[in-house]
Design a protein around this motif. Sequence first.
Motif, PDB file in Angstrom:
ATOM      1  N   ARG A 115       0.852  -1.187   0.000  1.00 39.34           N
ATOM      2  CA  ARG A 115       0.000   0.000   0.000  1.00 39.34           C
ATOM      3  C   ARG A 115       0.891   1.242   0.000  1.00 39.34           C
ATOM      4  O   ARG A 115       1.713   1.427   0.900  1.00 39.34           O
ATOM      5  N   SER A 116       0.748   2.098  -1.000  1.00 37.10           N
ATOM      6  CA  SER A 116       1.558   3.306  -1.095  1.00 37.10           C
ATOM      7  C   SER A 116       0.805   4.504  -0.526  1.00 37.10           C
ATOM      8  O   SER A 116      -0.425   4.574  -0.612  1.00 37.10           O
ATOM      9  N   PHE A 117       1.547   5.425   0.077  1.00 36.77           N
ATOM     10  CA  PHE A 117       0.955   6.650   0.599  1.00 36.77           C
ATOM     11  C   PHE A 117       2.077   7.663   0.786  1.00 36.77           C
ATOM     12  O   PHE A 117       3.267   7.316   0.731  1.00 36.77           O
ATOM     13  N   ALA A 118       1.733   8.913   1.014  1.00 38.65           N
ATOM     14  CA  ALA A 118       2.723   9.973   1.199  1.00 38.65           C
ATOM     15  C   ALA A 118       3.023  10.119   2.681  1.00 38.65           C
ATOM     16  O   ALA A 118       2.309  10.810   3.406  1.00 38.65           O
ATOM     17  N   GLY A 119       4.057   9.451   3.158  1.00 42.15           N
ATOM     18  CA  GLY A 119       4.413   9.541   4.564  1.00 42.15           C
ATOM     19  C   GLY A 119       5.351   8.430   4.965  1.00 42.15           C
ATOM     20  O   GLY A 119       5.872   7.681   4.132  1.00 42.15           O
ATOM     21  N   ARG A 120       5.568   8.340   6.278  1.00 43.79           N
ATOM     22  CA  ARG A 120       6.477   7.346   6.838  1.00 43.79           C
ATOM     23  C   ARG A 120       5.755   6.591   7.960  1.00 43.79           C
ATOM     24  O   ARG A 120       5.379   7.188   8.966  1.00 43.79           O
ATOM     25  N   PRO A 121       5.520   5.287   7.812  1.00 42.18           N
ATOM     26  CA  PRO A 121       4.857   4.533   8.885  1.00 42.18           C
ATOM     27  C   PRO A 121       5.795   4.327  10.064  1.00 42.18           C
ATOM     28  O   PRO A 121       6.998   4.126   9.882  1.00 42.18           O
ATOM     29  N   HIS A 122       5.251   4.407  11.285  1.00 44.12           N
ATOM     30  CA  HIS A 122       6.102   4.188  12.459  1.00 44.12           C
ATOM     31  C   HIS A 122       5.576   3.098  13.393  1.00 44.12           C
ATOM     32  O   HIS A 122       6.302   2.647  14.283  1.00 44.12           O
ATOM     33  N   ALA A 123       4.328   2.654  13.219  1.00 47.76           N
ATOM     34  CA  ALA A 123       3.798   1.571  14.054  1.00 47.76           C
ATOM     35  C   ALA A 123       2.612   0.944  13.339  1.00 47.76           C
ATOM     36  O   ALA A 123       1.926   1.597  12.540  1.00 47.76           O
ATOM     37  N   ALA A 124       2.373  -0.340  13.631  1.00 50.14           N
ATOM     38  CA  ALA A 124       1.219  -1.047  13.072  1.00 50.14           C
ATOM     39  C   ALA A 124       0.634  -1.943  14.148  1.00 50.14           C
ATOM     40  O   ALA A 124       1.366  -2.491  14.990  1.00 50.14           O
ATOM     41  N   HIS A 125      -0.687  -2.114  14.116  1.00 51.07           N
ATOM     42  CA  HIS A 125      -1.391  -2.926  15.099  1.00 51.07           C
ATOM     43  C   HIS A 125      -2.364  -3.834  14.350  1.00 51.07           C
ATOM     44  O   HIS A 125      -3.104  -3.379  13.468  1.00 51.07           O
ATOM     45  N   LEU A 126      -2.369  -5.110  14.706  1.00 53.83           N
ATOM     46  CA  LEU A 126      -3.191  -6.114  14.037  1.00 53.83           C
ATOM     47  C   LEU A 126      -4.366  -6.511  14.911  1.00 53.83           C
ATOM     48  O   LEU A 126      -4.217  -6.733  16.113  1.00 53.83           O
ATOM     49  N   SER A 127      -5.549  -6.607  14.294  1.00 51.28           N
ATOM     50  CA  SER A 127      -6.736  -7.073  15.008  1.00 51.28           C
ATOM     51  C   SER A 127      -7.717  -7.635  13.998  1.00 51.28           C
ATOM     52  O   SER A 127      -8.124  -6.925  13.064  1.00 51.28           O
ATOM     53  N   GLY A 128      -8.103  -8.897  14.188  1.00 52.46           N
ATOM     54  CA  GLY A 128      -9.035  -9.503  13.259  1.00 52.46           C
ATOM     55  C   GLY A 128      -8.504  -9.422  11.845  1.00 52.46           C
ATOM     56  O   GLY A 128      -7.353  -9.709  11.568  1.00 52.46           O
ATOM     57  N   GLY A 129      -9.325  -8.964  10.922  1.00 48.22           N
ATOM     58  CA  GLY A 129      -8.902  -8.827   9.530  1.00 48.22           C
ATOM     59  C   GLY A 129      -8.485  -7.424   9.178  1.00 48.22           C
ATOM     60  O   GLY A 129      -8.593  -7.005   8.017  1.00 48.22           O
ATOM     61  N   ARG A 130      -7.991  -6.656  10.150  1.00 47.99           N
ATOM     62  CA  ARG A 130      -7.603  -5.271   9.927  1.00 47.99           C
ATOM     63  C   ARG A 130      -6.197  -5.005  10.464  1.00 47.99           C
ATOM     64  O   ARG A 130      -5.717  -5.682  11.368  1.00 47.99           O
ATOM     65  N   VAL A 131      -5.562  -3.959   9.901  1.00 49.97           N
ATOM     66  CA  VAL A 131      -4.305  -3.450  10.433  1.00 49.97           C
ATOM     67  C   VAL A 131      -4.409  -1.934  10.497  1.00 49.97           C
ATOM     68  O   VAL A 131      -4.861  -1.290   9.545  1.00 49.97           O
ATOM     69  N   LEU A 132      -4.043  -1.368  11.635  1.00 46.73           N
ATOM     70  CA  LEU A 132      -4.016   0.080  11.824  1.00 46.73           C
ATOM     71  C   LEU A 132      -2.564   0.529  11.770  1.00 46.73           C
ATOM     72  O   LEU A 132      -1.737   0.056  12.552  1.00 46.73           O
ATOM     73  N   VAL A 133      -2.259   1.445  10.863  1.00 45.43           N
ATOM     74  CA  VAL A 133      -0.895   1.937  10.678  1.00 45.43           C
ATOM     75  C   VAL A 133      -0.869   3.420  11.021  1.00 45.43           C
ATOM     76  O   VAL A 133      -1.592   4.225  10.413  1.00 45.43           O
ATOM     77  N   THR A 134      -0.067   3.809  12.003  1.00 43.78           N
ATOM     78  CA  THR A 134       0.116   5.223  12.333  1.00 43.78           C
ATOM     79  C   THR A 134       1.364   5.718  11.606  1.00 43.78           C
ATOM     80  O   THR A 134       2.351   5.001  11.475  1.00 43.78           O
ATOM     81  N   THR A 135       1.310   6.970  11.144  1.00 45.53           N
ATOM     82  CA  THR A 135       2.352   7.464  10.253  1.00 45.53           C
ATOM     83  C   THR A 135       2.818   8.864  10.650  1.00 45.53           C
ATOM     84  O   THR A 135       2.142   9.586  11.387  1.00 45.53           O
ATOM     85  N   ASP A 136       3.986   9.227  10.115  1.00 47.11           N
ATOM     86  CA  ASP A 136       4.510  10.588  10.182  1.00 47.11           C
ATOM     87  C   ASP A 136       4.422  11.193   8.790  1.00 47.11           C
ATOM     88  O   ASP A 136       4.656  10.499   7.787  1.00 47.11           O
TER      89      ASP A 136
END
Length: 277
Positions: free
Chosen positions: A60-81
Motif C-alpha cells: 500500500r503506497s501513501f505519502a508519509g512514513r509509517p512508524h507503528a502497526a497494530h493487528l486485530s481480526g482482519g484489519r491493520v491500523l498503521v500510524t504514520t509521520d
Amino acid sequence: MTSGGAWRAEAVGHRRTEGEPPYERGPRPGEPLARRGGFAVHGAVGSVRATDGGRTLWTRSFAGRPHAAHLSGGRVLVTTDSLEYTPWGHLGPALLLDLADGRLVATLRGATGAALGGGRFLLGLEGYDVFETVAYDRDGTETDRWASYGHYVVGTGVRVVEADRRTPTSNRVVRLLPGGVVTPGPKLSDSLPPEPVVLPDGTLLVLDGGAIHAVGRGLDRTVLAELRPHEDARAIRTLRRDGDRLVAVIAEPRAAGTARWTVDTWTFRLTSRGAGS
C-alpha cells in the motif's frame, strides 16, 4: 530488597556513564512493524507491505512514513509521520487497512494506537488542547471516546499510563470504561513517563520520577524500588524487562545547551513473592 504487591525487586547493579539518552525508538531497520505468526507488516518511506513466510501479499503506497502497526481480526491500523511539517507537526494520517489485500478502509487521525479484539482499535492524540482516546470498529466508525491519552495496556479492559507533556502535569494511571468513563488511579509526577512494563499477572511497572511503581489491575499502587530522591524535569527515562532482570535508565543533561548527558542505569532481579518462598 524492595517489594510492590506480588513482586520483589532486588538491586544487583548500578552504573553511571556519559552518553546519549535512552530514547524510545521504533523498530530497527528490517524489523517488521507488526507480526502474527508468519504474517508480517513492514514499513518504508511511502509504503506499507504485508508478507507471509517472506512472500509479499500486497503493498500500500501513501505519502508519509509509517512508524507503528497494530493487528486485530482482519484489519491493520498503521500510524504514520508526514514528510512535511503541518499545523500538527509531523503527524500523518492513521490508515485502517484490510489485512487480506491492503485496501484502505478508513483514514483516521491519531498518534498512537492499540489493538482490541475483532478488528477494533484505540487511537490516541495529544496536543493543541486535545487529550483524547477514540475507539473505532472494523469499518473505522467511532464507537467511544475518552478524555485520556498515553501508553495503552490492553488486557482485561484498558489501562492508560497518561502522558500530557504539561507542567505541572495532571497525569495518572487510569482505566477506560464504556461510555467515555475514565476511572482515575494513582497520580504521576512525570509529564512524559516512559512505556510501562507489563508483568504476567497484569501488574504495571511505571518509572515515575525517581522511583519504580507497581500498579495493579485495581489501580492500587506500591513503590517497587527507589532510585533517587529528586529528578531533573528534563530527564529522559526508559524501563524494560530482560528475563528476570528489570533495567531502569535515567539520563540528565549535564548543562543547558549541551549534548552531554549523564546516564544512570539500575538493574534489579525481579521475582514473584510466591517464587522460592
